[in-house]
Design a protein around this motif. Structure first.
Motif, short mmCIF file in Angstrom:
data_model
loop_
_atom_site.label_atom_id
_atom_site.label_comp_id
_atom_site.label_asym_id
_atom_site.label_seq_id
_atom_site.Cartn_x
_atom_site.Cartn_y
_atom_site.Cartn_z
N PRO A 128 7.09 5.92 3.02
CA PRO A 128 6.95 4.92 4.08
C PRO A 128 5.95 3.84 3.65
N LEU A 129 6.43 2.92 2.85
CA LEU A 129 5.60 1.87 2.26
C LEU A 129 4.93 1.04 3.35
N ARG A 130 3.69 0.64 3.06
CA ARG A 130 2.94 -0.22 4.00
C ARG A 130 2.66 -1.56 3.35
N LEU A 131 2.40 -2.56 4.17
CA LEU A 131 2.12 -3.90 3.70
C LEU A 131 0.80 -4.37 4.31
N ASN A 132 -0.15 -4.69 3.46
CA ASN A 132 -1.44 -5.23 3.87
C ASN A 132 -1.31 -6.77 3.82
N TRP A 133 -1.72 -7.46 4.87
CA TRP A 133 -1.55 -8.92 4.89
C TRP A 133 -2.73 -9.61 5.55
N ILE A 134 -2.95 -10.85 5.15
CA ILE A 134 -3.92 -11.74 5.79
C ILE A 134 -3.31 -13.12 5.87
N ALA A 135 -3.45 -13.77 7.02
CA ALA A 135 -2.92 -15.12 7.23
C ALA A 135 -4.09 -16.01 7.65
N ILE A 136 -4.16 -17.19 7.02
CA ILE A 136 -5.27 -18.11 7.27
C ILE A 136 -4.71 -19.49 7.53
N ALA A 137 -5.13 -20.10 8.64
CA ALA A 137 -4.71 -21.46 9.00
C ALA A 137 -5.95 -22.33 9.20
N LEU A 172 0.86 -1.18 0.00
CA LEU A 172 0.00 0.00 0.00
C LEU A 172 0.90 1.22 0.00
N GLU A 173 0.60 2.19 -0.86
CA GLU A 173 1.43 3.39 -0.88
C GLU A 173 1.22 4.21 0.39
N GLN A 174 2.06 5.18 0.56
CA GLN A 174 1.98 6.10 1.69
C GLN A 174 0.56 6.67 1.80
N ALA A 175 0.02 6.71 3.00
CA ALA A 175 -1.33 7.21 3.22
C ALA A 175 -1.45 8.68 2.84
N ASN A 176 -2.59 9.02 2.25
CA ASN A 176 -2.93 10.41 1.90
C ASN A 176 -1.91 11.06 0.97
N THR A 177 -1.37 10.30 0.03
CA THR A 177 -0.38 10.82 -0.90
C THR A 177 -1.06 11.59 -2.02
N LYS A 178 -0.67 12.82 -2.20
CA LYS A 178 -1.16 13.65 -3.31
C LYS A 178 0.04 14.40 -3.85
N PRO A 179 0.43 14.26 -5.09
CA PRO A 179 -0.19 13.38 -6.07
C PRO A 179 0.16 11.91 -5.81
N HIS A 180 -0.55 11.04 -6.50
CA HIS A 180 -0.34 9.60 -6.40
C HIS A 180 1.11 9.24 -6.71
N VAL A 181 1.68 8.33 -5.94
CA VAL A 181 3.03 7.82 -6.18
C VAL A 181 2.92 6.64 -7.14
N ASN A 182 3.68 6.66 -8.23
CA ASN A 182 3.57 5.63 -9.25
C ASN A 182 4.50 4.44 -9.05
#
Length: 92
Positions: free
Chosen positions: A82-91, A41-51
């Protein structure tokens, strides 16, 4: 079935390395090794968009944590956001 998810801050990578290794520590230990799905996920509230464009690969998972590799794939070798990482783990 156990499911945990979150958003982690990976941060920048100004070292011009081809990839950044990042550890996700699960909030609670799983009873068995989970399957992990992750995306950046890109940096929150980034204007303009980061490509910047990234690929995420899962290196390993245990019942307590996971290691992922993050690589910029749009021709750049580092990133300042400040790059973010969205994750989901399923067992099972």
């Amino acid at each position: 079935m156990e499911i945990q998810s979150g958003v982690a801050t990976v941060g920048s990578n100004m070292e011009s390395l081809l990839l950044k290794e990042f550890q996700i520590t699960f909030p609670q230990e799983f009873n068995s090794e989970p399957v992990l799905v992750a995306n950046t996920l890109e940096q929150a509230n980034t204007k303009p968009h980061v490509n910047d464009t990234f690929a995420v690969s899962v290196k390993s998972t245990t019942t307590k944590d996971a290691i992922v590799h993050i690589r910029r794939v749009d021709g750049g070798t580092h990133w300042a956001q400040p790059l973010r990482l969205n994750w989901i783990a399923i067992a099972q």
